[in-house]
Design an enzyme around this catalytic site. Structure first.
Site, PDB file in Angstrom:
ATOM      1  N   SER A  43       0.911  -1.320   0.304  1.00 21.21           N
ATOM      2  CA  SER A  43       0.450  -0.039  -0.204  1.00 21.21           C
ATOM      3  C   SER A  43       0.958   1.096   0.280  1.00 21.21           C
ATOM      4  O   SER A  43       2.149   1.189   0.268  1.00 21.21           O
ATOM      5  CB  SER A  43      -0.445   0.289   1.404  1.00 21.21           C
ATOM      6  OG  SER A  43      -1.702   1.409   1.461  1.00 21.21           O
TER       7      SER A  43
ATOM      8  N   TYR B 195      -1.588  -0.559  10.484  1.00 22.39           N
ATOM      9  CA  TYR B 195      -1.572  -1.567   8.761  1.00 22.39           C
ATOM     10  C   TYR B 195      -0.174  -0.621   8.215  1.00 22.39           C
ATOM     11  O   TYR B 195       0.662  -1.243   7.628  1.00 22.39           O
ATOM     12  CB  TYR B 195      -2.528  -0.467   8.248  1.00 22.39           C
ATOM     13  CG  TYR B 195      -3.114  -0.910   6.471  1.00 22.39           C
ATOM     14  CD1 TYR B 195      -3.786  -1.801   6.298  1.00 22.39           C
ATOM     15  CD2 TYR B 195      -2.714   0.002   5.561  1.00 22.39           C
ATOM     16  CE1 TYR B 195      -3.456  -2.082   5.270  1.00 22.39           C
ATOM     17  CE2 TYR B 195      -2.960  -0.111   4.532  1.00 22.39           C
ATOM     18  CZ  TYR B 195      -3.946  -0.958   4.057  1.00 22.39           C
ATOM     19  OH  TYR B 195      -3.938  -1.352   2.903  1.00 22.39           O
TER      20      TYR B 195
HETATM   21  N1  NAP Z   1      -8.501  -0.957  -1.426  1.00 26.49           N
HETATM   22  C1  NAP Z   1      -7.945   0.028  -1.186  1.00 26.49           C
HETATM   23  O1  NAP Z   1      -7.736   0.975  -0.853  1.00 26.49           O
HETATM   24  C2  NAP Z   1      -6.244  -0.663  -0.530  1.00 26.49           C
HETATM   25  C3  NAP Z   1      -4.933  -0.094  -1.266  1.00 26.49           C
HETATM   26  C4  NAP Z   1      -3.765  -0.457  -1.258  1.00 26.49           C
HETATM   27  C5  NAP Z   1      -3.637  -1.564  -0.461  1.00 26.49           C
HETATM   28  N2  NAP Z   1      -4.415  -2.079  -0.503  1.00 26.49           N
HETATM   29  C6  NAP Z   1      -4.113  -4.106  -0.109  1.00 26.49           C
HETATM   30  O2  NAP Z   1      -4.951  -4.446  -0.994  1.00 26.49           O
HETATM   31  C7  NAP Z   1      -5.582  -5.706  -0.485  1.00 26.49           C
HETATM   32  C8  NAP Z   1      -6.725  -6.646  -0.669  1.00 26.49           C
HETATM   33  O3  NAP Z   1      -7.613  -5.013  -0.538  1.00 26.49           O
HETATM   34  P1  NAP Z   1      -9.055  -5.079  -0.699  1.00 26.49           P
HETATM   35  O4  NAP Z   1      -9.481  -3.720  -0.715  1.00 26.49           O
HETATM   36  O5  NAP Z   1      -9.043  -5.473  -2.201  1.00 26.49           O
HETATM   37  O6  NAP Z   1      -9.811  -5.140   0.252  1.00 26.49           O
HETATM   38  P2  NAP Z   1     -11.489  -6.896  -0.261  1.00 26.49           P
HETATM   39  O7  NAP Z   1     -12.500  -6.673  -1.257  1.00 26.49           O
HETATM   40  O8  NAP Z   1     -12.123  -6.438   1.559  1.00 26.49           O
HETATM   41  O9  NAP Z   1     -10.705  -8.046  -0.105  1.00 26.49           O
HETATM   42  C9  NAP Z   1      -9.640  -8.651   1.164  1.00 26.49           C
HETATM   43  C10 NAP Z   1      -9.938 -10.073   0.693  1.00 26.49           C
HETATM   44  O10 NAP Z   1      -8.623 -10.577   1.691  1.00 26.49           O
HETATM   45  C11 NAP Z   1      -9.156 -11.654   2.537  1.00 26.49           C
HETATM   46  N3  NAP Z   1      -9.399 -11.554   3.584  1.00 26.49           N
HETATM   47  C12 NAP Z   1      -9.256 -10.462   4.226  1.00 26.49           C
HETATM   48  N4  NAP Z   1      -8.456 -11.259   5.779  1.00 26.49           N
HETATM   49  C13 NAP Z   1      -8.221 -12.580   5.353  1.00 26.49           C
HETATM   50  C14 NAP Z   1      -7.954 -13.478   6.095  1.00 26.49           C
HETATM   51  N5  NAP Z   1      -7.368 -13.615   7.511  1.00 26.49           N
HETATM   52  N6  NAP Z   1      -7.367 -14.810   5.543  1.00 26.49           N
HETATM   53  C15 NAP Z   1      -7.508 -14.970   4.477  1.00 26.49           C
HETATM   54  N7  NAP Z   1      -8.206 -14.461   4.053  1.00 26.49           N
HETATM   55  C16 NAP Z   1      -8.742 -13.011   4.115  1.00 26.49           C
HETATM   56  C17 NAP Z   1     -10.891 -11.124   2.050  1.00 26.49           C
HETATM   57  O11 NAP Z   1     -12.250 -12.570   2.263  1.00 26.49           O
HETATM   58  P3  NAP Z   1     -12.604 -12.802   3.286  1.00 26.49           P
HETATM   59  O12 NAP Z   1     -12.959 -11.779   4.497  1.00 26.49           O
HETATM   60  O13 NAP Z   1     -13.531 -13.955   3.313  1.00 26.49           O
HETATM   61  O14 NAP Z   1     -11.476 -14.013   4.287  1.00 26.49           O
HETATM   62  C18 NAP Z   1     -11.372 -10.689   0.480  1.00 26.49           C
HETATM   63  O15 NAP Z   1     -11.245 -11.605  -0.179  1.00 26.49           O
HETATM   64  C19 NAP Z   1      -4.811  -5.984   0.778  1.00 26.49           C
HETATM   65  O16 NAP Z   1      -3.953  -5.950   1.553  1.00 26.49           O
HETATM   66  C20 NAP Z   1      -5.258  -3.701   1.543  1.00 26.49           C
HETATM   67  O17 NAP Z   1      -4.369  -4.074   2.285  1.00 26.49           O
HETATM   68  C21 NAP Z   1      -6.157  -2.383  -0.989  1.00 26.49           C
END
Ligand code: NAP
Length: 251
Positions: free
Chosen positions: A139, A152
Site C-alpha cells: 500500500s 496497517y
Molecule cells: N482498497 C484499497 O484502497 C487498498 C489500497 C492499498 C492496498 N490495499 C490492499 O489490497 C489488498 C486487498 O484489499 P481490497 O481492497 O481488495 O479489500 P477487500 O475487497 O476487503 O478484499 C480483501 C480480501 O482478503 C480476504 N481476507 C481478509 N482477511 C483474510 C484472512 N484473515 N485470511 C484470508 N483471507 C482474508 C477477504 O476475504 P475474507 O474476508 O472472506 O477472508 C477478501 O477476499 C489488501 O492487502 C489491502 O491492504 C487496498
C-alpha cells in the site's frame, strides 16, 4: 492446463484479488483463489469460472496450518505455480493512543506474517517454474505511514522490506518479486469512506490489474521492484486529519 501459467491469489474473493484473478484468467492463466468466507469464495469462483480454470480453497491467512493446506490444495490441483499474488489483507483504524494488541496482531498476522509464510510454503513450486513472480500487494501507506493507520502502515512497510529481501535472496535464481503500493482503490475495503472521498477519485481495480498483467509480460531481464499507484495529485485524497472522523474499521 492454461497456456500462460498458473497463479495463486490470496484474498481472491473480493476487490483487488478478485479483479486480479479475473485479469489473470482472461490472460490465459489458471488460478487458485483463497479467502476465509466460504460462501463468498465459492460464489467468486463460480463467477470466475466463466473466464477459465479456477480452483478455490478456504483458508485463514492468519493461521500457518491454513496457509499450508491452501498451498497443498493448489499443488494437488495444478502441480505448479508461476505467479504468487499475496493480497489478503485488512486495515483497522485506531489512533495510536488506543492501539489494541488484538487489532495490531490481526493486521501483522494477515498482512505481513501471512504473506511471508505463504511465500515460504510456495517456494518449491516457484523454484520449479520457468517464469516465477511473487507479487505482494502492499500500500502507499507502507511508504508514507498514514495517521490513524499505524499498525496497517507498519504491516505494509514490512511488506516492502520483505519484498526487497526476496529480490536479494531469489533474484539471482530468476525469481522476480514486486511490491504494489496503491493509494485508495475502489473496493469493499474502502466502502466506509468512499462517499466522503468521492468514488470518482478512487483508483480502479482495473488499474491494478493492468499493472500486474504488464509486470508479468516483462522480459526475464526486467522487473519492476515497486509500483506506486497514486491519484494524479498524489497521496490519499480525502483521508480525514481529524481522528474523530475516522470511526470505521475494515476487516
Ligand atoms: N482498497 C484499497 O484502497 C487498498 C489500497 C492499498 C492496498 N490495499 C490492499 O489490497 C489488498 C486487498 O484489499 P481490497 O481492497 O481488495 O479489500 P477487500 O475487497 O476487503 O478484499 C480483501 C480480501 O482478503 C480476504 N481476507 C481478509 N482477511 C483474510 C484472512 N484473515 N485470511 C484470508 N483471507 C482474508 C477477504 O476475504 P475474507 O474476508 O472472506 O477472508 C477478501 O477476499 C489488501 O492487502 C489491502 O491492504 C487496498
Amino acid at each position: 492446463m492454461a497456456d500462460r501459467g498458473v497463479a495463486f491469489v490470496s484474498g481472491g474473493s473480493s476487490g483487488i484479488g478478485y479483479g486480479l484473478a479475473a485479469g489473470l484468467l482472461g490472460d490465459g492463466y489458471a488460478v487458485t483463489i483463497s479467502a476465509r468466507r466460504t460462501d463468498k469464495l465459492a460464489a467468486a469462483a463460480e463467477s470466475l469460472s466463466e473466464l477459465g480454470e479456477v480452483h478455490h480453497v478456504a483458508a485463514n491467512f492468519a493461521a500457518e496450518d491454513d496457509i499450508e493446506c491452501a498451498i497443498d490444495s493448489h499443488h494437488e490441483r495444478f502441480g505448479r505455480l508461476d505467479v504468487l499474488i499475496n493480497n489478503a489483507g485488512l486495515g483497522i483504524v485506531e489512533p495510536i493512543d488506543q492501539l489494541s494488541a488484538k487489532a495490531l496482531d490481526r493486521q501483522l498476522d494477515v498482512n505481513l506474517r501471512g504473506y511471508m509464510l505463504c511465500t515460504s510454503r510456495a517456494m518449491a513450486m516457484l523454484r520449479a517454474s520457468s517464469r516465477p513472480h511473487i507479487v505482494n500487494v502492499a500500500s502507499i501507506a507502507g511508504i508514507h505511514g498514514q495517521s490513524g493507520l499505524s499498525a496497517y502502515s507498519a504491516s505494509k512497510a514490512g511488506i516492502l522490506g520483505f519484498t526487497h529481501a526476496l529480490r536479494e535472496e531469489l533474484g539471482a535464481d530468476g525469481i522476480k518479486a514486486t511490491a504494489l503500493c496503491p493509494a485508495f482503490v475502489d473496493t469493499p475495503m474502502v466502502d466506509w469512506i468512499a462517499d466522503q472521498i468521492g468514488r470518482d477519485r478512487l483508483i480502479k481495480v482495473s488499474d491494478v490489474v493492468q499493472v500486474v498483467l504488464t509486470l508479468l509480460r516483462l522480459s526475464p531481464q526486467c522487473n519492476m521492484p515497486e509500483v506506486v499507484l497514486e491519484p494524479p495529485a498524489g497521496g490519499l485524497p480525502g483521508w480525514p486529519s481529524d481522528p474523530a472522523q475516522r470511526t470505521a474499521a475494515t476487516a
